[in-house]
Design a protein around this motif. Structure first.
Motif, PDB file in Angstrom:
ATOM      1  N   LEU A 163      -3.582 120.593  39.239  1.00 26.16           N
ATOM      2  CA  LEU A 163      -2.771 120.934  40.409  1.00 26.16           C
ATOM      3  C   LEU A 163      -1.988 122.238  40.252  1.00 26.16           C
ATOM      4  O   LEU A 163      -1.943 123.029  41.204  1.00 26.16           O
ATOM      5  N   PRO A 164      -1.356 122.530  39.103  1.00 26.34           N
ATOM      6  CA  PRO A 164      -0.637 123.813  38.994  1.00 26.34           C
ATOM      7  C   PRO A 164      -1.499 125.031  39.286  1.00 26.34           C
ATOM      8  O   PRO A 164      -1.084 125.904  40.072  1.00 26.34           O
ATOM      9  N   PRO A 165      -2.718 125.134  38.719  1.00 30.95           N
ATOM     10  CA  PRO A 165      -3.535 126.300  39.104  1.00 30.95           C
ATOM     11  C   PRO A 165      -3.943 126.286  40.571  1.00 30.95           C
ATOM     12  O   PRO A 165      -4.115 127.348  41.174  1.00 30.95           O
ATOM     13  N   PHE A 166      -4.093 125.091  41.157  1.00 31.96           N
ATOM     14  CA  PHE A 166      -4.403 125.022  42.588  1.00 31.96           C
ATOM     15  C   PHE A 166      -3.240 125.580  43.408  1.00 31.96           C
ATOM     16  O   PHE A 166      -3.450 126.335  44.369  1.00 31.96           O
ATOM     17  N   LEU A 167      -2.007 125.220  43.038  1.00 32.80           N
ATOM     18  CA  LEU A 167      -0.840 125.755  43.738  1.00 32.80           C
ATOM     19  C   LEU A 167      -0.801 127.274  43.626  1.00 32.80           C
ATOM     20  O   LEU A 167      -0.528 127.978  44.607  1.00 32.80           O
ATOM     21  N   GLU A 168      -1.051 127.774  42.426  1.00 37.41           N
ATOM     22  CA  GLU A 168      -1.009 129.218  42.205  1.00 37.41           C
ATOM     23  C   GLU A 168      -2.056 129.933  43.050  1.00 37.41           C
ATOM     24  O   GLU A 168      -1.792 130.991  43.639  1.00 37.41           O
ATOM     25  N   ALA A 169      -3.245 129.342  43.139  1.00 37.44           N
ATOM     26  CA  ALA A 169      -4.340 129.980  43.875  1.00 37.44           C
ATOM     27  C   ALA A 169      -4.170 129.886  45.385  1.00 37.44           C
ATOM     28  O   ALA A 169      -4.787 130.658  46.127  1.00 37.44           O
ATOM     29  N   HIS A 170      -3.337 128.943  45.860  1.00 43.65           N
ATOM     30  CA  HIS A 170      -3.180 128.729  47.302  1.00 43.65           C
ATOM     31  C   HIS A 170      -1.731 128.913  47.741  1.00 43.65           C
ATOM     32  O   HIS A 170      -1.271 128.246  48.662  1.00 43.65           O
ATOM     33  N   ARG A 171      -1.021 129.814  47.095  1.00 48.72           N
ATOM     34  CA  ARG A 171       0.411 129.977  47.373  1.00 48.72           C
ATOM     35  C   ARG A 171       0.680 130.299  48.837  1.00 48.72           C
ATOM     36  O   ARG A 171       1.574 129.730  49.456  1.00 48.72           O
ATOM     37  N   GLU A 172      -0.076 131.200  49.393  1.00 47.56           N
ATOM     38  CA  GLU A 172       0.160 131.592  50.794  1.00 47.56           C
ATOM     39  C   GLU A 172      -0.160 130.437  51.732  1.00 47.56           C
ATOM     40  O   GLU A 172       0.589 130.162  52.683  1.00 47.56           O
TER      41      GLU A 172
END
Length: 460
Positions: free
Chosen positions: A166-175
């Motif tokens: 989940l953390p890398p998913f958040l980073e990749a979909h910040r906008e």
């Protein structure tokens, strides 16, 4: 009749339909920790995507190296957006023989005092809670064709397995995930009739302390009384951590800790959480924390130092009269807002080193940590949500902290710069992670109604 009244009436009228949808969701055995259920986890994610798409949201099943993440996004241009988080994965059901009904065949049973309960794995943690929010959105869209605020719904499939992707998913979909505030429905009420908003979560620092004295285990008859014993050394250090008043004596340990407002402490005191109620069920009677602190403070707003395990020497059957050369302790510190995990780690290590005898050495293995997270008590969204819950339940919502840690909340703050309100409708007796997990029908029904009110309040 206002729009809010009409939406609430629709929730009441469609409760049977909401239960049918929830039961369909619960029948999918989405056990994330067992690879044998990987296809079922994906099926649960797709079921939710289809349901959100049916509401008119842009719904996507986002692949990750593990189980997929579901997103559902509205584009109504309301001017304000909330990010709702939950998870569709569930715990394993073992031991299966202790279930009174098959865990993935949900049913409503009557519990004590005639209370109706939804019984199934995931009913409380977290599918039932997720669907309270989804059903609130459904009712709004059915009645008004719109939502009070725009919503982004994100439901992951690995919460019960560490949320590693989940953390890398958040980073990749910040906008894509940008919002004014995050909402989490994976917590509990204070009791069956009192709603609660969790606004703080303690952080964590854990370390391993290894003390070495002699260069080998020693005969306790030959060397006893003269040679240093690392278990004694470690016990002395551990015993010095807490003073007679229960405070932690480590210099610098409390740096950054802030007292809650007096009005919040008064609210906590009014809850009447007694040692008998809190400690009695686990066979204890006396709290051992800081003197002059309530139990709510001890377990939510004050930092701790705990020994999780300590060993050395011979621990097998029978006796072996040795003085060990090495002793080890695993420790953990629960942290509160304002504390820096690295600073706490360094303070603990300096304290330990200061008490190591000249002939002995110490090394540390670990030191990982994560900070606490907290929402300011004067956050306007907190006040709005609290008032909305009070309107639904007929009594003020309790503002509480949680003694444990929910890593996703920290990631929301760190990665997305979002504060989080944790509003859940579970109860302490829901048997989450255990056989015969349940979710009270009132928790589900009034949970939907609560979210209807909260969304309206956040739009104001």
């Amino acid at each position: 009749m206002t729009d809010l009244d009409r939406v609430l009436a629709t929730v009441d009228a469609d409760l049977d339909g909401a239960l049918e949808r929830l039961f369909a969701f619960l029948r999918i055995p989405s056990i994330s920790t067992d690879r044998a259920y990987a296809a079922d986890c994906r099926r649960a994610g797709q079921w939710l995507v289809d349901d959100l798409a049916g509401l008119g949201l842009t719904a996507t099943l986002n692949d990750t190296p593990g189980h997929p993440v579901v997103t559902g996004i509205s584009q109504l241009g309301t001017g304000k957006r909330v990010l709702f988080y939950g998870h569709y994965d569930v715990q394993p059901v073992d031991p299966l023989e202790l279930w009174e009904n098959p865990p993935f065949e949900p049913k409503i049973i009557e519990g004590p005092n005639g209370v109706k309960r939804i019984v199934a794995r995931g009913s409380s943690d977290d599918k039932g809670q997720v669907m309270t929010f989804v059903e609130a959105c459904r009712a709004y869209l059915k009645v008004t064709g719109t939502l009070p605020v725009d919503v982004t719904i994100m439901v992951e499939g690995e919460e019960e397995n560490g949320s590693g992707n989940l953390p890398p998913f958040l980073e990749a979909h910040r906008e894509e995930l940008a919002a004014d505030i995050a909402l989490v429905c994976d917590t509990s009420m204070w009791n069956a009739t009192t709603p609660a908003i969790t606004v703080s979560l303690r952080g964590l620092m854990h370390d391993e302390i290894v003390v070495t004295c002699a260069n080998r285990d020693l005969h306790s008859g030959y060397y006893g009384g003269a040679a240093a014993n690392p278990l004694h050394v470690l016990s002395t250090i551990i015993g010095a951590v807490h003073g007679p008043d229960g405070r932690i004596t480590i210099p610098g340990f409390y740096d950054g800790v802030v007292e809650p407002p007096d009005e919040v402490k008064a609210q906590w005191n009014a809850l009447g959480l007694t040692p008998e109620v809190f400690l009695g069920p686990i066979g204890l009677s006396q709290p051992i924390g800081e003197r002059g602190r309530s139990l709510v403070e001890m377990t939510t707003s004050r930092p701790t130092f705990e020994v999780n395990g300590m060993w050395g020497g011979y621990i097998g059957e029978g006796s072996k009269t040795v003085i060990p050369s090495i002793a080890t302790a695993k420790i953990s510190c629960r942290l509160v807002a304002g504390q820096n995990p690295v600073h706490v780690r360094d303070a603990v290590r300096a304290f330990v080193r200061s008490l190591i005898p000249a002939d002995c050495t110490v090394e540390f293995r670990g030191g990982e940590g994560s900070p606490a997270v907290a929402v300011s008590h004067d956050n306007p969204n907190l006040a709005k949500a609290s008032a909305a819950l009070g309107d639904e339940w007929g009594k003020p919502a309790v503002t509480v902290g949680a003694g444990g840690s929910i890593p996703i909340v920290g990631h929301f703050k760190k990665t997305l710069d979002q504060d989080t309100l944790l509003i859940g409708f579970a109860l302490d007796d829901d048997r989450i992670h255990s056989p015969n997990e349940k979710y009270d029908l009132a928790s589900f029904h009034k949970g939907i109604r609560s979210w209807v009110r909260v969304l309206a309040a956040l739009a104001a």
